[in-house]
Design a protein around this motif. Sequence first.
Motif, PDB file in Angstrom:
ATOM      1  N   ALA B  68     -58.380 -56.087 -23.655  1.00  0.00           N
ATOM      2  CA  ALA B  68     -59.509 -55.585 -24.113  1.00  0.00           C
ATOM      3  C   ALA B  68     -59.749 -54.030 -23.726  1.00  0.00           C
ATOM      4  O   ALA B  68     -58.901 -53.592 -22.822  1.00  0.00           O
ATOM      5  N   HIS B  69     -60.605 -53.191 -24.557  1.00  0.00           N
ATOM      6  CA  HIS B  69     -60.535 -51.807 -24.439  1.00  0.00           C
ATOM      7  C   HIS B  69     -60.948 -51.376 -22.797  1.00  0.00           C
ATOM      8  O   HIS B  69     -61.886 -51.698 -22.446  1.00  0.00           O
ATOM      9  N   GLY B  70     -60.095 -50.725 -22.580  1.00  0.00           N
ATOM     10  CA  GLY B  70     -60.199 -50.173 -21.020  1.00  0.00           C
ATOM     11  C   GLY B  70     -59.759 -51.164 -19.892  1.00  0.00           C
ATOM     12  O   GLY B  70     -59.770 -50.599 -18.644  1.00  0.00           O
ATOM     13  N   ARG B  71     -59.459 -52.375 -20.263  1.00  0.00           N
ATOM     14  CA  ARG B  71     -59.140 -53.449 -19.036  1.00  0.00           C
ATOM     15  C   ARG B  71     -57.931 -53.645 -18.751  1.00  0.00           C
ATOM     16  O   ARG B  71     -57.472 -54.382 -17.925  1.00  0.00           O
ATOM     17  N   ALA B  72     -56.940 -52.905 -19.430  1.00  0.00           N
ATOM     18  CA  ALA B  72     -55.270 -53.037 -19.059  1.00  0.00           C
ATOM     19  C   ALA B  72     -55.256 -52.994 -17.695  1.00  0.00           C
ATOM     20  O   ALA B  72     -54.422 -53.974 -17.093  1.00  0.00           O
ATOM     21  N   PRO B  73     -55.879 -52.147 -16.638  1.00  0.00           N
ATOM     22  CA  PRO B  73     -55.505 -52.240 -15.152  1.00  0.00           C
ATOM     23  C   PRO B  73     -56.044 -53.660 -14.510  1.00  0.00           C
ATOM     24  O   PRO B  73     -55.039 -54.016 -13.779  1.00  0.00           O
ATOM     25  N   ALA B  74     -56.849 -54.245 -14.929  1.00  0.00           N
ATOM     26  CA  ALA B  74     -57.768 -55.418 -14.249  1.00  0.00           C
ATOM     27  C   ALA B  74     -56.403 -56.627 -14.950  1.00  0.00           C
ATOM     28  O   ALA B  74     -55.990 -57.504 -14.114  1.00  0.00           O
ATOM     29  N   VAL B  75     -55.996 -56.412 -16.217  1.00  0.00           N
ATOM     30  CA  VAL B  75     -54.942 -57.579 -16.777  1.00  0.00           C
ATOM     31  C   VAL B  75     -53.592 -57.410 -16.090  1.00  0.00           C
ATOM     32  O   VAL B  75     -53.313 -58.385 -15.702  1.00  0.00           O
ATOM     33  N   ALA B  76     -53.119 -56.070 -15.841  1.00  0.00           N
ATOM     34  CA  ALA B  76     -52.066 -55.793 -15.028  1.00  0.00           C
ATOM     35  C   ALA B  76     -52.205 -56.333 -13.745  1.00  0.00           C
ATOM     36  O   ALA B  76     -51.195 -56.907 -13.067  1.00  0.00           O
ATOM     37  N   THR B  77     -53.381 -56.266 -13.127  1.00  0.00           N
ATOM     38  CA  THR B  77     -53.534 -56.846 -11.646  1.00  0.00           C
ATOM     39  C   THR B  77     -53.267 -58.394 -11.673  1.00  0.00           C
ATOM     40  O   THR B  77     -52.553 -58.826 -10.593  1.00  0.00           O
ATOM     41  N   GLY B  78     -53.883 -58.933 -12.590  1.00  0.00           N
ATOM     42  CA  GLY B  78     -53.770 -60.490 -12.828  1.00  0.00           C
ATOM     43  C   GLY B  78     -52.149 -60.895 -12.818  1.00  0.00           C
ATOM     44  O   GLY B  78     -51.947 -61.808 -12.197  1.00  0.00           O
ATOM     45  N   ILE B  79     -51.588 -60.160 -13.691  1.00  0.00           N
ATOM     46  CA  ILE B  79     -50.174 -60.401 -13.752  1.00  0.00           C
ATOM     47  C   ILE B  79     -49.399 -60.200 -12.501  1.00  0.00           C
ATOM     48  O   ILE B  79     -48.617 -61.251 -11.969  1.00  0.00           O
ATOM     49  N   LYS B  80     -49.504 -59.055 -11.999  1.00  0.00           N
ATOM     50  CA  LYS B  80     -48.684 -58.611 -10.820  1.00  0.00           C
ATOM     51  C   LYS B  80     -49.058 -59.433  -9.586  1.00  0.00           C
ATOM     52  O   LYS B  80     -48.123 -59.967  -8.953  1.00  0.00           O
ATOM     53  N   ARG B  81     -50.360 -59.927  -9.389  1.00  0.00           N
ATOM     54  CA  ARG B  81     -50.706 -60.713  -8.358  1.00  0.00           C
ATOM     55  C   ARG B  81     -50.279 -62.273  -8.480  1.00  0.00           C
ATOM     56  O   ARG B  81     -49.872 -62.989  -7.356  1.00  0.00           O
ATOM     57  N   THR B  82     -49.895 -62.658  -9.506  1.00  0.00           N
ATOM     58  CA  THR B  82     -49.407 -63.966  -9.837  1.00  0.00           C
ATOM     59  C   THR B  82     -47.791 -63.947  -9.674  1.00  0.00           C
ATOM     60  O   THR B  82     -47.060 -65.057  -9.524  1.00  0.00           O
ATOM     61  N   THR B  83     -47.205 -63.000 -10.559  1.00  0.00           N
ATOM     62  CA  THR B  83     -45.943 -62.830 -10.470  1.00  0.00           C
ATOM     63  C   THR B  83     -45.437 -61.590 -10.138  1.00  0.00           C
ATOM     64  O   THR B  83     -44.820 -60.532 -10.718  1.00  0.00           O
ATOM     65  N   PRO B  84     -45.440 -61.434  -8.736  1.00  0.00           N
ATOM     66  CA  PRO B  84     -45.146 -60.028  -8.202  1.00  0.00           C
ATOM     67  C   PRO B  84     -43.574 -59.198  -8.506  1.00  0.00           C
ATOM     68  O   PRO B  84     -43.429 -58.107  -8.375  1.00  0.00           O
ATOM     69  N   ASP B  85     -42.899 -60.009  -9.061  1.00  0.00           N
ATOM     70  CA  ASP B  85     -41.611 -59.350  -9.399  1.00  0.00           C
ATOM     71  C   ASP B  85     -41.408 -58.870 -10.869  1.00  0.00           C
ATOM     72  O   ASP B  85     -40.398 -58.136 -11.295  1.00  0.00           O
ATOM     73  N   LEU B  86     -42.652 -59.130 -11.446  1.00  0.00           N
ATOM     74  CA  LEU B  86     -42.469 -58.363 -12.728  1.00  0.00           C
ATOM     75  C   LEU B  86     -42.972 -56.831 -12.792  1.00  0.00           C
ATOM     76  O   LEU B  86     -43.954 -56.376 -12.074  1.00  0.00           O
ATOM     77  N   VAL B  87     -42.026 -55.937 -13.295  1.00  0.00           N
ATOM     78  CA  VAL B  87     -42.343 -54.601 -13.601  1.00  0.00           C
ATOM     79  C   VAL B  87     -43.438 -54.322 -14.497  1.00  0.00           C
ATOM     80  O   VAL B  87     -43.124 -54.778 -15.729  1.00  0.00           O
ATOM     81  N   THR B  88     -44.586 -53.967 -14.036  1.00  0.00           N
ATOM     82  CA  THR B  88     -45.770 -54.153 -14.895  1.00  0.00           C
ATOM     83  C   THR B  88     -46.430 -52.697 -15.208  1.00  0.00           C
ATOM     84  O   THR B  88     -46.580 -51.857 -14.349  1.00  0.00           O
ATOM     85  N   PHE B  89     -46.569 -52.348 -16.454  1.00  0.00           N
ATOM     86  CA  PHE B  89     -47.187 -51.074 -16.857  1.00  0.00           C
ATOM     87  C   PHE B  89     -48.285 -51.212 -17.827  1.00  0.00           C
ATOM     88  O   PHE B  89     -48.485 -52.056 -18.734  1.00  0.00           O
ATOM     89  N   THR B  90     -49.181 -50.274 -17.596  1.00  0.00           N
ATOM     90  CA  THR B  90     -50.339 -50.156 -18.790  1.00  0.00           C
ATOM     91  C   THR B  90     -49.886 -49.054 -19.435  1.00  0.00           C
ATOM     92  O   THR B  90     -49.353 -48.062 -18.838  1.00  0.00           O
ATOM     93  N   TYR B  91     -50.454 -49.045 -20.801  1.00  0.00           N
ATOM     94  CA  TYR B  91     -50.275 -47.785 -21.483  1.00  0.00           C
ATOM     95  C   TYR B  91     -51.469 -47.498 -22.161  1.00  0.00           C
ATOM     96  O   TYR B  91     -52.077 -48.332 -23.066  1.00  0.00           O
ATOM     97  N   GLN B  92     -52.310 -46.424 -21.743  1.00  0.00           N
ATOM     98  CA  GLN B  92     -53.659 -46.086 -22.424  1.00  0.00           C
ATOM     99  C   GLN B  92     -54.027 -44.943 -22.478  1.00  0.00           C
ATOM    100  O   GLN B  92     -53.430 -43.718 -22.075  1.00  0.00           O
ATOM    101  N   GLY B  93     -54.896 -44.723 -23.576  1.00  0.00           N
ATOM    102  CA  GLY B  93     -55.628 -43.821 -24.017  1.00  0.00           C
ATOM    103  C   GLY B  93     -56.400 -43.092 -23.299  1.00  0.00           C
ATOM    104  O   GLY B  93     -56.942 -43.528 -22.025  1.00  0.00           O
ATOM    105  N   ASP B  94     -57.035 -41.927 -23.601  1.00  0.00           N
ATOM    106  CA  ASP B  94     -58.142 -41.376 -22.642  1.00  0.00           C
ATOM    107  C   ASP B  94     -59.516 -41.912 -22.855  1.00  0.00           C
ATOM    108  O   ASP B  94     -60.077 -41.879 -21.967  1.00  0.00           O
TER     109      ASP B  94
END
Lengths: 355, 248
Positions: B68-94
């Motif tokens: 959702a708009h602006g929430r990529a870092p929160a989504v990334a947090t959920g991914i990384k905290r459950t699956t720490p070996d995933l190289v996780t990145f967000t791509y976001q505009g201003d």
Amino acid sequence: MSKELWKGNEAIAEAAVRAGCKYFFGYPITPQNEISEYMASRLPEVGGCFLQAESEVASINMVYGASGAGARVMTSSSSPGISLMQEGISYIAAAELPCVVVNIVRGGPGLGGIQPAQSDYFQACKGGGHGDYKLVVLAPNSVQEAVDLVQEAFDIADLYRTPVLVLGDGMIGQMMEPVEFYPIPKRELPEKNWAADGTRGKRPPNIINSLYLKAEECEIENLRRYEKYAAIQKSEVKCETYNLENAEVVCVAYGMTSRVVSNAIDTLEKAGINAGLIRPVSLWPFPSGIIAEVAALPGVKAFLTVEMSMGQMVEDVRLAVSGKKPVHFYGRTGGMVPEVSAVVNEVKRITGEEI
Amino acid sequence: MKTVFEKTKGLTDKELHYCPGCTHGIIHRLIAEALEELDVLDVAAGIAPVGCAVFAYDYFNCDMYEAAHGRAPAVATGIKRTTPDLVTFTYQGDGDLASIGAAEIVHAAGRGEKITTIFVNNAIYGMTGGQMAPTTLIGQKATTAPRGRDEEHTGMPLRMCEMLATIPKAVYVERVAMHDIKHIIQAKKAIKKAFQLQIEGKGFTFVEVLSTCPTNWGKTPVEALEWLERNMIPYFPIGNFRTVEEGK
Ligand SMILES: Cc1ncc(C[n+]2csc(CCOP(=O)(O)OP(=O)(O)O)c2C)c(N)n1
Ligand code: SF4
């Protein structure tokens, strides 16, 4: 295992852990803080992770990420926090991600109060967020039932790839009752081959998404999801009845209110008045079929819906009764709880009895 | 025959939808090359924003999420905290990162989430048709600032690198630009370094990329590159704002 006294919120959290939930993201709000607090100490013991988010907006999006990666995950909040989550819940429903959300409802609207209420029924059952979607909504009326339903909620979520909302109220969350944790019947669950947890050289990339810019495609997705909702309506209705035989007035109430109403029914029986209760346990799918059947019984004169709200579920009761019998409403709001004597008097008013 | 150039395996064959001269596509390629060179494509998870890059999930050749708009870092947090070996990145505009998602990016950095954020700053809302962004420059015209951004009315553009560099757990913060080859090569190095530090488990890593939007700036692709250099770099200076190699 024997019964132990558990506070509702803590029992809900423990039930989730027993169901294999290892991840919890949440933001503090009364009257559900004990769920987060319990998870903060318990989840590290099972190799999981509790994280306090910066807001409910963030917590529900953390749930989106965690569920997308295939984890069993939960968040909980109370009314204003659940309002903030609605955008995320809509995305989760659209991307078909399984998760459990607990709402320990308090009085509203606005900041409202911190006393128990049932005024989030519309939000829970009629969308809440944007777009065409449904949540499975389960409403326990005791701490034991909360424990059972929370565990089942995770299986329902995984089976249908859908968010499940457990709708309690401040009373369920705060009171202590005897509880037994026993394993709930196992369901056959599909593999999460859709999860985006790294291709690991074994499959093409998975995408967790809810965007379909072409209207035709978006419609197809919605139609497909509604087939799933139809299957849920067929198989997942939960409902309890009490004292329906010979009932002239049939009360409909869910959650804690149903306990007030069953006490009222016992009081009325002693006074020679026959009243019964239909208690929806799943608020969506709503037990419309059972209500319709009861409405057709010749002995039933009227319905009385009792809620801790200005009248929300009553609309679904009216739809199910479909004009066959009059449907009355009694409610308290803003955090007030209906009293047994008040429900007794409402039923007497309907039957034309002296109060 | 000797192969002298190959398209990175980090991108799919899907045709990019970006406008001619838009530098979003170059940034995609740099990220994809970095992931391929670090050999982590099969353990990578990317999160696409709401903005012009919304379809990034179709372009990167790894597991992807649409947030959702602006929430990529929160989504990334959920991914990384459950699956720490995933190289996780967000791509976001201003708009996504510095406006509606300001809380999520600050707190992901504050917690030191072991993710990499690529922040594409084009000083405007591209997707919705050229409205003012939190990074729109003073005097720059936008459809919702038709007379140019007015400092008295809407304040000054936010400098995200400078803000995030004050956060202890943000271990790598760098601003790069897309206006010429030299700077594109520098950008690639910064992006790769950010991923490297994430893989080493150092903390939150952030690369801001100054990018063009010829369509909504009302410029040709070449004019847009010149405008970026002349107008954006003086206000958004490029360079490293923070590198904490041994931070844990
Ligand atoms: C909650 C919400 N609000 C608004 C929008 C509309 N919207 C879509 S993209 C966008 C702005 C994107 O601008 P930016 O992040 O700068 O990315 P760009 O398109 O320039 O790459 C907005 C406001 C939305 N999709 N969701
Ligand atoms: S609108 Fe601007 S940012 Fe979007 S694709 Fe076109 S040039 Fe790029």
